[in-house]
Scaffold this active site. Structure first.
Site, short mmCIF file in Angstrom:
data_model
loop_
_atom_site.label_atom_id
_atom_site.label_comp_id
_atom_site.label_asym_id
_atom_site.label_seq_id
_atom_site.Cartn_x
_atom_site.Cartn_y
_atom_site.Cartn_z
N ASP A 289 5.39 -23.44 4.05
CA ASP A 289 5.68 -23.64 5.46
C ASP A 289 7.20 -23.53 5.58
OD1 ASP A 289 6.35 -24.60 8.00
OD2 ASP A 289 4.61 -25.91 8.08
N HIS A 290 7.69 -22.42 6.14
CA HIS A 290 9.13 -22.16 6.05
C HIS A 290 9.96 -23.20 6.78
CE1 HIS A 290 8.37 -20.05 9.93
NE2 HIS A 290 9.59 -20.45 10.21
N LYS B 152 5.02 -20.34 24.32
CA LYS B 152 5.76 -19.09 24.42
C LYS B 152 6.24 -18.89 25.86
CE LYS B 152 3.81 -16.50 20.56
NZ LYS B 152 5.13 -16.37 19.89
N ARG C 259 0.82 -1.22 0.00
CA ARG C 259 0.00 0.00 0.00
C ARG C 259 0.85 1.26 0.00
NH1 ARG C 259 -5.38 -0.11 3.77
NH2 ARG C 259 -6.50 -1.80 2.72
N GLU D 125 9.53 -21.41 22.40
CA GLU D 125 9.91 -20.02 22.15
C GLU D 125 10.11 -19.31 23.49
OE1 GLU D 125 7.83 -18.28 18.39
OE2 GLU D 125 6.29 -19.23 19.61
N HIS E 293 3.55 -26.16 11.31
CA HIS E 293 4.93 -26.62 11.50
C HIS E 293 5.00 -28.01 12.13
CE1 HIS E 293 5.84 -22.64 10.37
NE2 HIS E 293 5.80 -22.07 11.55
N ASP F 115 -1.32 -21.58 15.59
CA ASP F 115 -0.12 -20.87 15.15
C ASP F 115 1.03 -21.82 14.87
OD1 ASP F 115 1.41 -18.51 14.58
OD2 ASP F 115 2.36 -18.70 16.54
#
Length: 480
Positions: free
Chosen positions: A171-172, A328, A46, A210, A234, A229
């Site tokens: 999916d990295h 997390k 944008r 994490e 993953h 998430d």
């Protein structure tokens, strides 16, 4: 259709992912001579800016996120970049975007690094501008929906303009070297595959931990939670790679056929096989951190931790639990797969005072890429007071083992495969939908039983119920 694109169109080109991963990955590929000389990269978002302003933006991103050793040819890479501002929600700017792509384009690869709610409008705009032809392929960044229904809506919208052979769902994690090495470990070595089954393997653990909290993603994360998430994409992809049957060849169709069989064989989690948690104030790495509700600014029932006992109901894995854990504000950042083998059936050393422990394979994915296999070995000595055995690790630290090769960002491989048209490391529609079907069943069970996530102190390994989940099977998490 097999072709190498000579244009790459990046939606979300000014976003966080573009700065941290996409632009550095493309520059690294350029520096290594892996991008075709005629490949033009068209950025769009944008934000209004000129080509030169976008190049300055890209230069700053490269200076911050690309290692110095990999910055050869930055000036030449920046010359590849052009920019055209587009509001994805309207059709107005797409014709101008098509002009920047160019009528002489012989093959176009598109990467959507935008919010999934914009996918349908973006596809409509691309079709309006004539950018969805048979020599165009498209890459989609996760998340692909919030449940099976919304995922199907997104996939239907994309499928209206693109055949499955031209859709690249990213999916990295599948771009990480150690994840790919899992296939090499299993299928390029005679040692493991004969014992890769329920006869010899006791259980499998997959942990994605994490240390960070919300990190500026409060709105997205509170609507998503740890299950959607991390587990939906993953972790289920890692499980599928561990559990899949040998494919007939290393190509996209064969590999993905075997993965989807695993995902369809997942037994719905039953009552007592899942644990959810939400972190409270504590300390991580010696630093005090607030609780989730404090970071969010309000009370929430969103889970920041989940542990699941999963089962793959097929011949190979019947009776072998797969323990999944993610969260997390845990004590360390680590992603690893633990394959725990069974005990030997009889110890000839027991009468001499020696104890044995079962073999264990640890596949570290991040932050360090390594493979460790534990063996039992005899301690040196005359053994007059009894024979002693000790667990000895055999380590393969990937950066050390391949010190003469470049450590690549996961997106380097994925972007190059998108440009060249190799779908092996991308996720097929039936995989995504099988994953969502299993995840939706877990969420439906949570909603039916009610309740809220169990609190756990930031800096711990989650609620005590997660420990109990495995300990009642006589198992301990690998960190214990």
């Amino acid at each position: 259709m097999s072709f190498t694109a000579d244009r790459l169109l990046l939606f979300g080109a000014t976003g966080d992912l573009a700065q941290r991963m996409l632009l550095p990955s493309l520059c690294a590929l350029h520096s290594d001579g892996l991008l075709a000389p005629d490949l033009t990269i068209v950025g769009t978002a944008r934000t209004e800016m000129s080509d030169d302003e976008f190049r300055d933006f890209a230069r700053e991103a490269l200076e911050e996120y690309l290692p110095v050793a990999r910055r050869d040819g930055v000036a030449e890479f920046l010359d590849r970049l052009v920019y055209e501002a587009v509001d994805a929600t309207t059709l107005d700017g797409y014709k101008r975007l098509a002009e920047r792509v160019g009528e002489d384009c012989d093959g176009l690869a598109i990467f959507l690094s935008t919010a999934p709610k914009l996918f349908e409008a973006t596809i409509e705009g691309l079709a309006h501008a004539g950018l969805t032809g048979p020599r165009t392929r498209i890459g989609l960044e996760k998340p692909l929906g919030t449940d099976l229904g919304s995922s199907c809506e997104i996939n239907d919208a994309v499928a209206r303009e693109f055949g499955e052979d031209r859709i690249f769902r990213i999916d990295h994690y599948l771009g990480k070297e150690t994840v790919q090495n899992l296939l090499a470990l299993r299928f390029a070595n005679l040692l493991f595959e004969p014992v890769w089954n329920s006869t010899y393997i006791d259980h499998v653990q997959i942990t994605v931990a994490e240390t960070v909290g919300l990190e500026g993603r409060a709105g997205f994360y509170d609507e998503t939670g740890a299950l959607r998430d991390m587990v939906q994409n993953h972790m289920l992809q890692l499980l599928a790679l561990v559990a899949m049957e040998p494919p007939t060849s290393f190509d996209a169709t064969a590999v993905r056929d075997e993965k989807v069989k695993v995902l369809r064989a997942l037994r719905p989690a039953s009552e007592g096989e899942t644990v959810t948690g939400q972190y409270r104030a504590g300390a991580v790495a010696g630093k005090a951190v607030p609780g989730y509700d404090e970071e969010l600014g309000e009370d929430s029932a969103t889970e920041t931790f989940v542990a699941i006992k999963a089962h793959v109901d097929n011949w190979r894995w019947k009776g072998v639990p797969f323990y999944l854990r993610t969260g997390k504000r845990l004590p360390e950042r680590v992603t690893e797969i633990i394959v725990q083998f069974r005990c030997i059936p009889h110890s000839i050393f027991e009468a001499r005072g020696a104890t044995t422990r079962p073999n264990r394979l640890v596949i570290g994915i991040q932050p360090e890429e390594n493979i460790q296999f534990s063996l039992m070995a005899k301690l040196p000595g005359l053994d007059r007071e009894g024979l002693r055995l000790r667990e000895v690790p055999l380590d393969v630290t990937m950066p050390d083992a391949f010190s003469d090769t470049v450590r690549r960002i996961a997106y380097e491989r994925l972007l190059l495969d998108l440009v060249e048209g190799d779908q092996t490391l991308f996720v097929r529609r039936d995989e995504v939908e099988a994953q969502w079907e299993w995840i939706d069943a877990v969420r439906a069970q949570w909603q039916a039983r009610g309740g809220t996530p169990r609190p756990y102190t930031a800096g711990s390994w989650g609620p005590s119920a997660a420990i109990a989940l495995v300990e009642r099977d006589g198992v301990s998490w690998h960190d214990e």
